[in-house]
Structures are given as C-alpha cells and as structure tokens.
Design a protein around this motif. Structure first.
Motif, PDB file in Angstrom:
ATOM      1  N   ASP A 160     111.697  15.900  96.924  1.00 27.76           N
ATOM      2  CA  ASP A 160     111.232  15.020  97.999  1.00 27.76           C
ATOM      3  C   ASP A 160     111.335  15.746  99.345  1.00 27.76           C
ATOM      4  O   ASP A 160     112.292  16.482  99.596  1.00 27.76           O
ATOM      5  CB  ASP A 160     112.082  13.747  98.085  1.00 27.76           C
ATOM      6  CG  ASP A 160     111.704  12.711  97.053  1.00 27.76           C
ATOM      7  OD1 ASP A 160     110.708  12.915  96.339  1.00 27.76           O
ATOM      8  OD2 ASP A 160     112.423  11.695  96.968  1.00 27.76           O
ATOM      9  N   VAL A 161     110.347  15.522 100.199  1.00 24.48           N
ATOM     10  CA  VAL A 161     110.387  16.092 101.542  1.00 24.48           C
ATOM     11  C   VAL A 161     111.219  15.159 102.422  1.00 24.48           C
ATOM     12  O   VAL A 161     110.942  13.958 102.509  1.00 24.48           O
ATOM     13  CB  VAL A 161     108.968  16.269 102.123  1.00 24.48           C
ATOM     14  CG1 VAL A 161     109.040  16.814 103.549  1.00 24.48           C
ATOM     15  CG2 VAL A 161     108.144  17.185 101.236  1.00 24.48           C
ATOM     16  N   LEU A 162     112.249  15.716 103.058  1.00 24.27           N
ATOM     17  CA  LEU A 162     113.141  14.933 103.907  1.00 24.27           C
ATOM     18  C   LEU A 162     113.026  15.400 105.349  1.00 24.27           C
ATOM     19  O   LEU A 162     112.801  16.578 105.614  1.00 24.27           O
ATOM     20  CB  LEU A 162     114.591  15.096 103.446  1.00 24.27           C
ATOM     21  CG  LEU A 162     114.916  14.697 102.010  1.00 24.27           C
ATOM     22  CD1 LEU A 162     116.397  14.913 101.732  1.00 24.27           C
ATOM     23  CD2 LEU A 162     114.521  13.266 101.733  1.00 24.27           C
ATOM     24  N   ARG A 163     113.202  14.460 106.257  1.00 27.11           N
ATOM     25  CA  ARG A 163     113.241  14.759 107.687  1.00 27.11           C
ATOM     26  C   ARG A 163     114.685  14.591 108.135  1.00 27.11           C
ATOM     27  O   ARG A 163     115.334  13.596 107.817  1.00 27.11           O
ATOM     28  CB  ARG A 163     112.350  13.806 108.474  1.00 27.11           C
ATOM     29  CG  ARG A 163     112.504  13.963 109.996  1.00 27.11           C
ATOM     30  CD  ARG A 163     111.580  13.075 110.799  1.00 27.11           C
ATOM     31  NE  ARG A 163     110.220  13.606 110.705  1.00 27.11           N
ATOM     32  CZ  ARG A 163     109.226  13.050 110.005  1.00 27.11           C
ATOM     33  NH1 ARG A 163     109.433  11.930 109.335  1.00 27.11           N
ATOM     34  NH2 ARG A 163     108.032  13.587 109.976  1.00 27.11           N
ATOM     35  N   SER A 199     119.118  13.847 112.879  1.00 26.69           N
ATOM     36  CA  SER A 199     120.005  14.207 113.986  1.00 26.69           C
ATOM     37  C   SER A 199     120.718  15.515 113.682  1.00 26.69           C
ATOM     38  O   SER A 199     120.648  16.033 112.578  1.00 26.69           O
ATOM     39  CB  SER A 199     121.028  13.088 114.219  1.00 26.69           C
ATOM     40  OG  SER A 199     121.809  12.893 113.060  1.00 26.69           O
ATOM     41  N   GLY A 200     121.390  16.040 114.674  1.00 32.70           N
ATOM     42  CA  GLY A 200     122.148  17.265 114.502  1.00 32.70           C
ATOM     43  C   GLY A 200     121.354  18.484 114.945  1.00 32.70           C
ATOM     44  O   GLY A 200     120.300  18.384 115.574  1.00 32.70           O
ATOM     45  N   SER A 201     121.850  19.653 114.586  1.00 31.73           N
ATOM     46  CA  SER A 201     121.242  20.918 115.004  1.00 31.73           C
ATOM     47  C   SER A 201     119.828  21.097 114.484  1.00 31.73           C
ATOM     48  O   SER A 201     119.018  21.779 115.103  1.00 31.73           O
ATOM     49  CB  SER A 201     122.096  22.089 114.515  1.00 31.73           C
ATOM     50  OG  SER A 201     123.390  21.982 115.034  1.00 31.73           O
ATOM     51  N   PHE A 202     119.539  20.525 113.323  1.00 28.66           N
ATOM     52  CA  PHE A 202     118.227  20.690 112.716  1.00 28.66           C
ATOM     53  C   PHE A 202     117.354  19.447 112.879  1.00 28.66           C
ATOM     54  O   PHE A 202     116.432  19.214 112.088  1.00 28.66           O
ATOM     55  CB  PHE A 202     118.366  21.028 111.228  1.00 28.66           C
ATOM     56  CG  PHE A 202     119.132  22.284 110.973  1.00 28.66           C
ATOM     57  CD1 PHE A 202     118.575  23.517 111.271  1.00 28.66           C
ATOM     58  CD2 PHE A 202     120.410  22.243 110.452  1.00 28.66           C
ATOM     59  CE1 PHE A 202     119.277  24.687 111.041  1.00 28.66           C
ATOM     60  CE2 PHE A 202     121.121  23.403 110.215  1.00 28.66           C
ATOM     61  CZ  PHE A 202     120.560  24.640 110.512  1.00 28.66           C
ATOM     62  N   ALA A 203     117.617  18.635 113.892  1.00 29.61           N
ATOM     63  CA  ALA A 203     116.881  17.382 114.094  1.00 29.61           C
ATOM     64  C   ALA A 203     115.374  17.624 114.073  1.00 29.61           C
ATOM     65  O   ALA A 203     114.883  18.595 114.650  1.00 29.61           O
ATOM     66  CB  ALA A 203     117.293  16.734 115.409  1.00 29.61           C
ATOM     67  N   GLU A 204     114.673  16.754 113.373  1.00 31.36           N
ATOM     68  CA  GLU A 204     113.209  16.754 113.213  1.00 31.36           C
ATOM     69  C   GLU A 204     112.688  17.854 112.284  1.00 31.36           C
ATOM     70  O   GLU A 204     111.490  17.954 112.074  1.00 31.36           O
ATOM     71  CB  GLU A 204     112.493  16.824 114.565  1.00 31.36           C
ATOM     72  CG  GLU A 204     112.773  15.628 115.454  1.00 31.36           C
ATOM     73  CD  GLU A 204     112.439  14.288 114.796  1.00 31.36           C
ATOM     74  OE1 GLU A 204     111.375  14.166 114.158  1.00 31.36           O
ATOM     75  OE2 GLU A 204     113.265  13.368 114.907  1.00 31.36           O
ATOM     76  N   ALA A 205     113.577  18.668 111.724  1.00 36.77           N
ATOM     77  CA  ALA A 205     113.136  19.683 110.764  1.00 36.77           C
ATOM     78  C   ALA A 205     112.841  19.010 109.426  1.00 36.77           C
ATOM     79  O   ALA A 205     113.426  17.981 109.077  1.00 36.77           O
ATOM     80  CB  ALA A 205     114.212  20.750 110.583  1.00 36.77           C
ATOM     81  N   LEU A 206     111.916  19.589 108.671  1.00 33.95           N
ATOM     82  CA  LEU A 206     111.577  19.099 107.340  1.00 33.95           C
ATOM     83  C   LEU A 206     112.152  20.048 106.310  1.00 33.95           C
ATOM     84  O   LEU A 206     112.179  21.266 106.498  1.00 33.95           O
ATOM     85  CB  LEU A 206     110.065  18.997 107.159  1.00 33.95           C
ATOM     86  CG  LEU A 206     109.340  18.025 108.084  1.00 33.95           C
ATOM     87  CD1 LEU A 206     107.836  18.092 107.837  1.00 33.95           C
ATOM     88  CD2 LEU A 206     109.850  16.610 107.882  1.00 33.95           C
ATOM     89  N   GLU A 211     116.205  11.316 106.164  1.00 33.21           N
ATOM     90  CA  GLU A 211     115.353  10.234 105.690  1.00 33.21           C
ATOM     91  C   GLU A 211     114.146  10.849 105.000  1.00 33.21           C
ATOM     92  O   GLU A 211     113.809  12.017 105.237  1.00 33.21           O
ATOM     93  CB  GLU A 211     114.906   9.334 106.848  1.00 33.21           C
ATOM     94  CG  GLU A 211     114.001  10.053 107.846  1.00 33.21           C
ATOM     95  CD  GLU A 211     113.696   9.211 109.076  1.00 33.21           C
ATOM     96  OE1 GLU A 211     114.167   8.071 109.165  1.00 33.21           O
ATOM     97  OE2 GLU A 211     112.992   9.723 109.949  1.00 33.21           O
ATOM     98  N   ARG A 212     113.520  10.078 104.143  1.00 37.31           N
ATOM     99  CA  ARG A 212     112.307  10.553 103.476  1.00 37.31           C
ATOM    100  C   ARG A 212     111.203  10.679 104.511  1.00 37.31           C
ATOM    101  O   ARG A 212     110.986   9.795 105.312  1.00 37.31           O
ATOM    102  CB  ARG A 212     111.900   9.583 102.373  1.00 37.31           C
ATOM    103  CG  ARG A 212     110.741  10.094 101.544  1.00 37.31           C
ATOM    104  CD  ARG A 212     110.437   9.187 100.354  1.00 37.31           C
ATOM    105  NE  ARG A 212     111.431   9.400  99.298  1.00 37.31           N
ATOM    106  CZ  ARG A 212     112.295   8.480  98.879  1.00 37.31           C
ATOM    107  NH1 ARG A 212     112.295   7.292  99.423  1.00 37.31           N
ATOM    108  NH2 ARG A 212     113.143   8.736  97.931  1.00 37.31           N
ATOM    109  N   ALA A 213     110.534  11.830 104.509  1.00 35.79           N
ATOM    110  CA  ALA A 213     109.436  12.062 105.466  1.00 35.79           C
ATOM    111  C   ALA A 213     108.237  11.237 105.053  1.00 35.79           C
ATOM    112  O   ALA A 213     107.928  11.092 103.873  1.00 35.79           O
ATOM    113  CB  ALA A 213     109.084  13.539 105.528  1.00 35.79           C
ATOM    114  N   ALA A 214     107.539  10.694 106.032  1.00 36.27           N
ATOM    115  CA  ALA A 214     106.370   9.846 105.725  1.00 36.27           C
ATOM    116  C   ALA A 214     105.141  10.672 105.452  1.00 36.27           C
ATOM    117  O   ALA A 214     104.984  11.773 105.796  1.00 36.27           O
ATOM    118  CB  ALA A 214     106.098   8.908 106.895  1.00 36.27           C
TER     119      ALA A 214
END
Length: 177
Positions: A128-131, A134-141, A174-177
């Motif tokens: 599953d692709v996750l987003r 928060s944290g150092s890698f915020a918004e990374a997939l 969270e699961r990426a949309a």
C-alpha cells in the motif's frame, strides 16, 4: 421536539461545554463540585518522551465535555463562569441540548476502566502507498512494509537512490489517496 432530545426523567438534558485549552479535566472537576452531572469521554493514548512510551488519558473530544442539567430548575448560567470553561454552547434562546443518544452511545463503549477503546491498528496491506503526515518525512510517499512491533509501521522510502526502511509511529502515516 425529536424523540432523541427528550429530557431524562428528572427533566435534565445533555449540553456541550467548550473548555479552555487543555483544561477539560479541571473544568469537569469544577462542574462536578457545583453538582452538575458531567461526562468527559477519554481514551488512552501513547505518549513518547525521551525514548519512553507511556499510556496517558486524553479527552476524546479536545476542548469539549458534556454536562447535564434542567435549565428550568438549575442555575446553569454559572457554567460560563466556571474555572476551565470557555463557554456553554448556546443559541439566542439559551443552551442548545444535544441528543441523549450521543452520550448514551459513548457510555456504552466505555471499558471496565472507564475509557473508550480506540481502534487497534490500521488495515494496511503489503505494498500500500502511504503518506507520512508528520515528522521529518512529512508529506513523503512510501510503501507499507509491515508492522514491526505493537505500534510501529515500516515504510519503504525512495531516498539516496534506493529504498530505505523507516520505522514510524502508526499515527504518523495514512493511506495515500
């Protein structure tokens, strides 16, 4: 009047109180001292500090609690002046009652210790692709690589020209949309 808003046998109804920042417990105690029936739904959440994880009680609804009273018989205006309370949710005609089924539904979910159990873990599947939220890698997939312990998620990120496994708290993804 809708059936869900019918008052209790003593004429009291449930209302919502907005509290000051992080003062839910204090406001609940002060309202109880004034003989109001108060319900502050809480759950246990994990708090990490200095590499230690502890379970702490946290309000289910940040900044809110429920109070029951009969506006015809009780001095409810004192609620707004109670230490820790920001305001009683009200309209032009006075306090706005909520459906009794809201509080009843929450009370039914309470466990033996008086907390509302939260979902155990997300239902991620391998690949599953996750987003990262928060944290150092915020918004990374990244790709879900499995659960490593009770509440850590392994995520494969494309970094430095290859796949790098990062362990994150499950609340951070969270699961990426």
């Amino acid at each position: 009047m809708t059936p869900a808003l019918h008052p209790r046998a003593d004429g009291a109804r449930w209302y919502v109180v907005q509290t000051r920042h992080q003062m839910e417990t204090l406001a609940a105690r002060e309202l109880c001292n004034q003989d109001f029936d108060v319900f502050l739904p809480r759950y246990l959440r994990k708090r990490r500090h200095a590499r230690k994880a502890t379970m702490v009680a946290a309000p289910l609804f940040l900044g809110y609690l429920f109070v029951s009273f009969d506006p015809e018989r009780q001095r409810w205006r004192s609620i707004n002046g109670t230490y820790g309370v920001s305001r009683l949710i009200a309209g032009q005609d006075g306090p706005l009652p909520i459906a009794a089924s809201v509080v009843a539904g929450l009370r039914v979910r309470l466990d033996a210790r008086g907390f509302i159990p939260m979902a155990l873990r997300p239902d991620f599947a391998a690949g599953d692709v996750l987003r990262i939220r928060s944290g150092s890698f915020a918004e990374a997939l990244g790709l879900f690589d499995g659960f490593r312990d009770q509440d850590r998620v392994a995520v494969l990120l494309d970094l430095l020209g290859g796949k790098v496994r990062v362990l994150l708290d499950e609340t951070m993804v969270e699961r990426a949309a």
